[in-house]
Design an enzyme around this catalytic site. Structure first.
Site, PDB file in Angstrom:
ATOM      1  N   ARG A  54     -84.253  50.652 -83.659  1.00  0.00           N
ATOM      2  CA  ARG A  54     -82.847  51.057 -83.518  1.00  0.00           C
ATOM      3  C   ARG A  54     -82.722  52.560 -83.329  1.00  0.00           C
ATOM      4  O   ARG A  54     -81.754  53.163 -83.814  1.00  0.00           O
ATOM      5  CB  ARG A  54     -82.028  50.640 -84.750  1.00  0.00           C
ATOM      6  CG  ARG A  54     -81.939  49.153 -84.984  1.00  0.00           C
ATOM      7  CD  ARG A  54     -80.799  48.566 -84.172  1.00  0.00           C
ATOM      8  NE  ARG A  54     -80.564  47.192 -84.561  1.00  0.00           N
ATOM      9  CZ  ARG A  54     -79.511  46.797 -85.270  1.00  0.00           C
ATOM     10  NH1 ARG A  54     -78.604  47.659 -85.638  1.00  0.00           N
ATOM     11  NH2 ARG A  54     -79.381  45.537 -85.580  1.00  0.00           N
TER      12      ARG A  54
ATOM     13  N   ARG B 214     -75.855  54.443 -83.798  1.00  0.00           N
ATOM     14  CA  ARG B 214     -74.694  55.170 -84.331  1.00  0.00           C
ATOM     15  C   ARG B 214     -75.010  56.433 -85.107  1.00  0.00           C
ATOM     16  O   ARG B 214     -74.129  57.262 -85.325  1.00  0.00           O
ATOM     17  CB  ARG B 214     -73.862  54.221 -85.207  1.00  0.00           C
ATOM     18  CG  ARG B 214     -73.029  53.279 -84.378  1.00  0.00           C
ATOM     19  CD  ARG B 214     -72.504  52.145 -85.215  1.00  0.00           C
ATOM     20  NE  ARG B 214     -73.624  51.383 -85.745  1.00  0.00           N
ATOM     21  CZ  ARG B 214     -73.505  50.274 -86.468  1.00  0.00           C
ATOM     22  NH1 ARG B 214     -72.329  49.820 -86.774  1.00  0.00           N
ATOM     23  NH2 ARG B 214     -74.578  49.646 -86.883  1.00  0.00           N
TER      24      ARG B 214
ATOM     25  N   ARG C  78     -69.778  55.152 -77.301  1.00  0.00           N
ATOM     26  CA  ARG C  78     -69.161  53.954 -77.880  1.00  0.00           C
ATOM     27  C   ARG C  78     -67.644  54.109 -78.020  1.00  0.00           C
ATOM     28  O   ARG C  78     -66.924  53.105 -78.076  1.00  0.00           O
ATOM     29  CB  ARG C  78     -69.793  53.636 -79.242  1.00  0.00           C
ATOM     30  CG  ARG C  78     -71.058  52.819 -79.140  1.00  0.00           C
ATOM     31  CD  ARG C  78     -70.798  51.346 -78.809  1.00  0.00           C
ATOM     32  NE  ARG C  78     -70.426  50.600 -79.993  1.00  0.00           N
ATOM     33  CZ  ARG C  78     -69.249  50.099 -80.242  1.00  0.00           C
ATOM     34  NH1 ARG C  78     -68.265  50.258 -79.375  1.00  0.00           N
ATOM     35  NH2 ARG C  78     -69.016  49.422 -81.341  1.00  0.00           N
TER      36      ARG C  78
ATOM     37  N   ASP D 120     -79.604  43.834 -77.047  1.00  0.00           N
ATOM     38  CA  ASP D 120     -79.507  43.237 -78.375  1.00  0.00           C
ATOM     39  C   ASP D 120     -80.187  41.879 -78.355  1.00  0.00           C
ATOM     40  O   ASP D 120     -80.174  41.197 -77.322  1.00  0.00           O
ATOM     41  CB  ASP D 120     -78.046  43.084 -78.814  1.00  0.00           C
ATOM     42  CG  ASP D 120     -77.972  42.824 -80.319  1.00  0.00           C
ATOM     43  OD1 ASP D 120     -77.948  43.802 -81.089  1.00  0.00           O
ATOM     44  OD2 ASP D 120     -78.002  41.649 -80.716  1.00  0.00           O
TER      45      ASP D 120
ATOM     46  N   TYR E 284     -78.214  33.159 -86.572  1.00  0.00           N
ATOM     47  CA  TYR E 284     -76.912  33.643 -86.078  1.00  0.00           C
ATOM     48  C   TYR E 284     -76.116  32.517 -85.427  1.00  0.00           C
ATOM     49  O   TYR E 284     -74.897  32.414 -85.597  1.00  0.00           O
ATOM     50  CB  TYR E 284     -77.085  34.805 -85.095  1.00  0.00           C
ATOM     51  CG  TYR E 284     -77.428  36.103 -85.795  1.00  0.00           C
ATOM     52  CD1 TYR E 284     -76.445  36.799 -86.495  1.00  0.00           C
ATOM     53  CD2 TYR E 284     -78.713  36.604 -85.781  1.00  0.00           C
ATOM     54  CE1 TYR E 284     -76.758  37.979 -87.156  1.00  0.00           C
ATOM     55  CE2 TYR E 284     -79.025  37.786 -86.444  1.00  0.00           C
ATOM     56  CZ  TYR E 284     -78.048  38.459 -87.135  1.00  0.00           C
ATOM     57  OH  TYR E 284     -78.363  39.622 -87.796  1.00  0.00           O
TER      58      TYR E 284
END
Ligand code: CP3
Length: 343
Positions: free
Chosen positions: A23, A27, A36, A71, A148
């Site tokens: 990652r 962010r 973003r 992703d 998920y």
């Protein structure tokens, strides 16, 4: 070409230990947050130029590999299970899988049919990297993807997932077969598009006992890895909470096995075997410590690796959103400096 990372994957000697961070685009970087503010997460993934821009952002920190910005959940949409990244909640699958009919309805797609934008992003990134750094492609492993699909999002106890697994084993294995075939094709296509290495993320597999991993998951992971390990690029097999699963994961496949911080690196490598490389394993929250303390943790990891060929420095799991950028930079520099001094 900085080939430290690929050399370490192949267990060849290196001038300094290669480092990248799971990652590494995200962010914690102001440049990412700025993009973003204008685009949704899915827009960034689906536009090859934006995906390329985000992939390049963390390279200024001096990492030894780039990882495709995408992703693990992207294949779910063309398979017939659309989702969104909801603010503050993480991923939400609109109609979770609950029964045999839902599994029957999932499509075993070809990657060109619904994921072409990822393959285009790889080609764009490869042009931009101009051969200077290797590019890691990736996909989610079938258990993590199934969790998920069935839970509809993140989960604490994986109750729905395990209920289906224990009560309808045939449905479970059909679902796992469909996911693993899609992932196998998708990873192959990423190499054809230009990926220099592949990582399979089985982030939540540590929820399973060794017996359940062996019976319900391992054959499906092996279906993917045994195939993509023949493509001539290194394959990294990653999971978290996998202390009791390491030998089974190794047997499922991977030239490189990921270790998290709860497995001591020296013990993990011994158990996996020195005929494999290892990746890891600093606790991502160490990046919130004072830099001097973070450096001690780097030293601890390098000491455990004993200068043996085949260690890739990484965190044990993805970098967290609030991580201080200066500490990231300092840790990356220090991995290089300290490991070069030791050799
Ligand atoms: O490593 C990289 O820099 C490449 C990009 C990457 C992302 N997700 C971007 C992302 C990779 C390799 C992933 C993998 C991924 N995605 C995993 C496996 C790795 C892991 O951390 O266990 C998993 C489980 C997912 C599923 C996922 N995607 C979750 C649970 C979330 C929300 C959680 C969160 O951190 O908000 C995402 C969203 C996501 N994927 C973001 C990024 C940068 C945050 C999106 C945003 O900007 O809001």
């Amino acid at each position: 070409m900085n080939d430290r990372f690929l050399r370490a994957c192949r267990r060849e000697p290196v001038d300094a230990t290669p480092v990248w961070m799971m990652r590494q685009a995200g962010r914690y970087m102001p440049e990412y947050r700025a993009l973003r503010a204008k685009h949704s997460m899915l827009d960034l993934c689906k536009n090859p130029n934006l995906a390329c821009e985000v992939t390049m952002q963390p390279l200024v920190h001096g990492v030894d590999a780039a990882i495709l910005f995408a992703d693990i959940l992207l294949p779910l949409e063309p398979m017939g299970a659309p989702f969104e990244f909801a603010k503050g909640e993480g991923p939400v699958v609109h109609k979770p899988v609950t029964c045999r009919a839902d599994v029957d309805a999932l499509r075993v797609i070809e990657p060109e049919d619904g994921l072409q934008y990822v393959l285009d992003a790889i080609k764009t990134i490869k042009r931009e990297l101009t051969g200077k750094l290797p590019l890691i492609g990736f996909a989610g492993a079938p258990f993590t993807l199934a969790s998920y699909l069935i839970e509809g999002g993140k989960s604490a106890h994986f109750v729905k997932t395990k209920r289906l697994m224990y009560s309808e084993p045939e449905t479970w294995h059909l679902l796992m077969s469909k996911l693993s075939e899609v992932v196998r094709r998708y990873l192959r296509a990423q190499v054809t598009a230009g990926a220099d290495c592949l990582q399979l993320f089985d982030s939540w597999v540590g929820q399973l006992s060794p017996e359940d991993y062996r019976d319900y998951v391992q054959p499906h992971v092996a279906h993917i890895l045994k195939d993509v390990m023949t493509l001539g690029v290194p394959v990294i097999h990653f999971g978290t909470g996998t202390y009791s699963l390491l030998e089974l994961q190794r047997d499922a496949g991977g030239h490189v096995i990921g270790l998290d911080w709860r497995t001591p690196l020296a013990e993990g490598w011994r158990r996996v075997g020195y005929d494999r490389a290892v990746q890891g394993n600093m606790d991502p929250t160490v990046l919130f410590a004072p830099i001097a303390v973070a450096k001690q943790h780097v030293d601890r990891v390098l000491t455990a690796a004993e200068g043996r060929a085949g260690h890739i420095f990484n965190l044990g799991h993805g970098i967290l959103p609030e991580t201080p950028v200066d500490t990231v930079k300092a840790v990356i520099d220090y991995v290089h400096e300290a490991s070069a001094r030791r050799t």
